[in-house]
Design a protein around this motif. Sequence first.
Motif, PDB file in Angstrom:
ATOM      1  N   LEU A   1     -12.923  -4.034 -37.766  1.00  0.00           N
ATOM      2  CA  LEU A   1     -13.233  -2.914 -38.644  1.00  0.00           C
ATOM      3  C   LEU A   1     -13.564  -1.657 -37.842  1.00  0.00           C
ATOM      4  N   MET A   2     -14.399  -1.799 -36.809  1.00  0.00           N
ATOM      5  CA  MET A   2     -14.827  -0.627 -36.047  1.00  0.00           C
ATOM      6  C   MET A   2     -13.648   0.059 -35.380  1.00  0.00           C
ATOM      7  N   SER A   3     -12.646  -0.722 -34.997  1.00  0.00           N
ATOM      8  CA  SER A   3     -11.499  -0.156 -34.291  1.00  0.00           C
ATOM      9  C   SER A   3     -10.506   0.527 -35.220  1.00  0.00           C
ATOM     10  N   GLU A   4     -10.398   0.039 -36.465  1.00  0.00           N
ATOM     11  CA  GLU A   4      -9.336   0.546 -37.344  1.00  0.00           C
ATOM     12  C   GLU A   4      -9.776   1.617 -38.314  1.00  0.00           C
ATOM     13  N   ASP A   5     -11.075   1.698 -38.623  1.00  0.00           N
ATOM     14  CA  ASP A   5     -11.500   2.655 -39.641  1.00  0.00           C
ATOM     15  C   ASP A   5     -11.402   4.084 -39.119  1.00  0.00           C
ATOM     16  N   GLU A   6     -10.918   4.983 -39.985  1.00  0.00           N
ATOM     17  CA  GLU A   6     -10.721   6.377 -39.591  1.00  0.00           C
ATOM     18  C   GLU A   6     -11.514   7.338 -40.469  1.00  0.00           C
ATOM     19  N   SER A   7     -12.650   6.902 -40.990  1.00  0.00           N
ATOM     20  CA  SER A   7     -13.485   7.780 -41.806  1.00  0.00           C
ATOM     21  C   SER A   7     -13.948   8.974 -40.980  1.00  0.00           C
ATOM     22  N   GLU A   8     -14.164  10.094 -41.658  1.00  0.00           N
ATOM     23  CA  GLU A   8     -14.570  11.316 -40.955  1.00  0.00           C
ATOM     24  C   GLU A   8     -15.972  11.215 -40.366  1.00  0.00           C
ATOM     25  N   GLN A   9     -16.840  10.453 -41.017  1.00  0.00           N
ATOM     26  CA  GLN A   9     -18.171  10.222 -40.450  1.00  0.00           C
ATOM     27  C   GLN A   9     -18.494   8.743 -40.583  1.00  0.00           C
ATOM     28  N   ARG A  10     -19.015   8.168 -39.474  1.00  0.00           N
ATOM     29  CA  ARG A  10     -19.245   6.723 -39.410  1.00  0.00           C
ATOM     30  C   ARG A  10     -20.656   6.478 -38.884  1.00  0.00           C
ATOM     31  N   PHE A  11     -21.393   5.655 -39.635  1.00  0.00           N
ATOM     32  CA  PHE A  11     -22.789   5.406 -39.309  1.00  0.00           C
ATOM     33  C   PHE A  11     -23.043   3.913 -39.143  1.00  0.00           C
ATOM     34  N   ILE A  12     -23.931   3.576 -38.207  1.00  0.00           N
ATOM     35  CA  ILE A  12     -24.407   2.204 -38.066  1.00  0.00           C
ATOM     36  C   ILE A  12     -25.912   2.218 -38.232  1.00  0.00           C
ATOM     37  N   LEU A  13     -26.414   1.379 -39.132  1.00  0.00           N
ATOM     38  CA  LEU A  13     -27.842   1.283 -39.390  1.00  0.00           C
ATOM     39  C   LEU A  13     -28.354  -0.006 -38.755  1.00  0.00           C
ATOM     40  N   HIS A  14     -29.370   0.101 -37.924  1.00  0.00           N
ATOM     41  CA  HIS A  14     -29.934  -1.088 -37.277  1.00  0.00           C
ATOM     42  C   HIS A  14     -31.427  -0.881 -37.063  1.00  0.00           C
ATOM     43  N   CYS A  15     -32.109  -1.941 -36.669  1.00  0.00           N
ATOM     44  CA  CYS A  15     -33.575  -1.928 -36.617  1.00  0.00           C
ATOM     45  C   CYS A  15     -34.150  -1.716 -35.221  1.00  0.00           C
TER      46      CYS A  15
END
Length: 232
Positions: A148-162
Amino acid sequence: MELLVDPSYAPGATLCAEESLHCVKVMRHRDGDLIVVADGRGNRYECRIEKADPRGCQLSVERIEQMPAPTYKLRMAVAPTKNIDRFEWFVEKAVEIGVSRITPIETEHSERTRVRLDRLERIVLAAAKQSLKYHLAKVDEITPLSDLMSEDESEQRFILHCAETPKEHLMKAAQKGRSTLVLIGPEGDFSLSEVEKALGLGYKECTLGPERLRTETAAMVATNIIALRNQI
């Protein structure tokens, strides 16, 4: 008028069996009644029932209207919870709030590696009817996070972690009107290597606040934040 959602519907077609049964047996519509049918692609059909058959309701279309597409695109990529009811609750609420695509993801710490796509699609349909959505959200098969991380082309991409690293709140980081991907990990969180890979690919690490939230709660809150960000 009651909204029915039938992805296979087109003018001249018979209403699908599931919606026909709901229309005739549950809503008790009869010949001559007016109903509204959506095909999930933005088409709104005002129809008159010609034959109220619960096995296949026959309709005549009196008016067709193209409903505007949502003003933003949001893809939520979420690790399914061990208790699948919690993940299904998120899917329902995300559709009601506003989401374009839901991708269950498999991560290093995943508690669940299989989902029933047919069941999730039924939940999406029911939630779309409840919230009067004319554009159906897409639900994917479970997908490895690295793919998923390699193929997605969204204009803004966020990862939420603790992990305790400097992060901007998602409400401030997200920009209005841009296609968006949000990654939400499992109860055991993303691994350090997964976070590092995401950052290396240009993802931005964000927070939802000081509280530690369950996976499905965090996913719902993030969905709501993006929706609100695009409404103000």
